[in-house]
Design a protein around this motif. Structure first.
Motif, PDB file in Angstrom:
ATOM      1  N   CYS A   1       0.849  -1.201   0.000  1.00 19.52           N
ATOM      2  CA  CYS A   1       0.000   0.000   0.000  1.00 19.52           C
ATOM      3  C   CYS A   1       0.883   1.250   0.000  1.00 19.52           C
ATOM      4  O   CYS A   1       1.879   1.327   0.730  1.00 19.52           O
ATOM      5  CB  CYS A   1      -0.891  -0.008   1.243  1.00 19.52           C
ATOM      6  SG  CYS A   1      -1.945   1.441   1.391  1.00 19.52           S
TER       7      CYS A   1
ATOM      8  N   HIS B   1       0.258   4.084   1.144  1.00 18.21           N
ATOM      9  CA  HIS B   1       0.117   4.980   2.284  1.00 18.21           C
ATOM     10  C   HIS B   1       1.279   4.751   3.235  1.00 18.21           C
ATOM     11  O   HIS B   1       2.240   5.508   3.239  1.00 18.21           O
ATOM     12  CB  HIS B   1      -1.242   4.762   2.982  1.00 18.21           C
ATOM     13  CG  HIS B   1      -1.427   5.635   4.185  1.00 18.21           C
ATOM     14  ND1 HIS B   1      -1.980   5.167   5.360  1.00 18.21           N
ATOM     15  CD2 HIS B   1      -1.103   6.943   4.401  1.00 18.21           C
ATOM     16  CE1 HIS B   1      -1.998   6.160   6.238  1.00 18.21           C
ATOM     17  NE2 HIS B   1      -1.484   7.244   5.673  1.00 18.21           N
TER      18      HIS B   1
ATOM     19  N   GLY C   1       2.649   1.366   3.717  1.00 15.35           N
ATOM     20  CA  GLY C   1       3.369   0.122   3.446  1.00 15.35           C
ATOM     21  C   GLY C   1       2.733  -1.167   3.917  1.00 15.35           C
ATOM     22  O   GLY C   1       3.406  -2.197   3.934  1.00 15.35           O
TER      23      GLY C   1
ATOM     24  N   PRO D   1      -6.491   7.381   2.962  1.00 11.27           N
ATOM     25  CA  PRO D   1      -5.357   8.307   3.143  1.00 11.27           C
ATOM     26  C   PRO D   1      -4.202   8.111   2.156  1.00 11.27           C
ATOM     27  O   PRO D   1      -3.237   8.874   2.197  1.00 11.27           O
ATOM     28  CB  PRO D   1      -4.888   7.978   4.566  1.00 11.27           C
ATOM     29  CG  PRO D   1      -5.285   6.560   4.786  1.00 11.27           C
ATOM     30  CD  PRO D   1      -6.547   6.344   4.003  1.00 11.27           C
TER      31      PRO D   1
HETATM   32  S1  FES Z   1      -1.003   1.566   4.983  1.00 11.84           S
HETATM   33 FE1  FES Z   1      -2.634   1.217   3.656  1.00 11.84          FE
HETATM   34  S2  FES Z   1      -4.076   2.706   4.178  1.00 11.84           S
HETATM   35 FE2  FES Z   1      -2.424   3.083   5.509  1.00 11.84          FE
END
Ligand code: FES
Length: 187
Positions: free
Chosen positions: A100, A102, A104, A135
């Motif tokens: 991800c 965001h 990780g 986010p």
């Molecule tokens: S690490 Fe995936 S949404 Fe925050």
């Protein structure tokens, strides 16, 4: 018979090196050494890839496209060792880095919503990796794909690693996990 007297070739008398000359020669020698080591190291780095095939960071030869790629509307296929998902978007194939963007976490495919969803803070992405909500600052990152037939490349993703069609005929699929392209930032 009298033995011939051995003669030693005369060595010309050279003037001794001055301290300055000695230091100049030493400096030039060390410069040459640094150049040879630097050039040799760079040549070695390019001649021998750092990652083996099938190792994250290297190229993953997956096999025949017909055997390994999801069909349109099939759920995306996860490759754990390579850390990517292969998704089919109406006949076009994309490889998505499974981390991800965001913070990780590892996101998952959710069949019910038909999206990738991250369990950590709820970021959601479409099948092609494009950002939906949450986010995350951008869409998912992608990896380069290429198709090979009879050992020759026949198609490859563009510089953005956008989804690409599978060529006709029997082609092998390769995913380059060392070429990760950042997803587009949103709004
Ligand atoms: S690490 Fe995936 S949404 Fe925050």
């Amino acid at each position: 018979m009298a033995a011939e007297a051995k003669t030693t070739p005369a060595v010309p008398d050279l003037p001794p090196l001055s301290r300055r000359e000695f230091l100049n020669y030493a400096w030039l020698a060390s410069l040459g050494f640094v150049f040879v080591v630097g050039f040799g190291g760079t040549a070695y780095f390019f001649a021998f890839p750092r990652f083996k095939a099938g190792e994250f960071g290297g190229v993953f030869p997956l096999g025949k496209a017909g055997d390994v790629l999801p069909k349109p509307n099939d759920p995306p296929v996860h490759n754990q060792a390579g850390k990517f998902w292969l998704a089919n978007i109406n006949g076009l194939i994309v490889a998505l880095y499974d981390v991800c963007v965001h913070l990780g976490c590892l996101y998952e495919w959710q069949a019910v919503s038909g999206r990738f969803e991250c369990p950590c803070h709820g970021s959601k992405y479409n099948r092609d990796g494009s950002y939906v909500e949450g986010p995350a600052p951008r869409s998912l990152d992608r990896m380069a794909i290429s198709f090979v037939a009879n050992g020759q490349p026949v198609a490859a993703t563009d510089a953005q690693a956008n989804p690409l069609p599978v060529p006709e005929g029997e082609v092998q699929v390769l995913v380059d996990t060392g070429k990760i392209v950042q997803g587009d930032p949103h709004g």
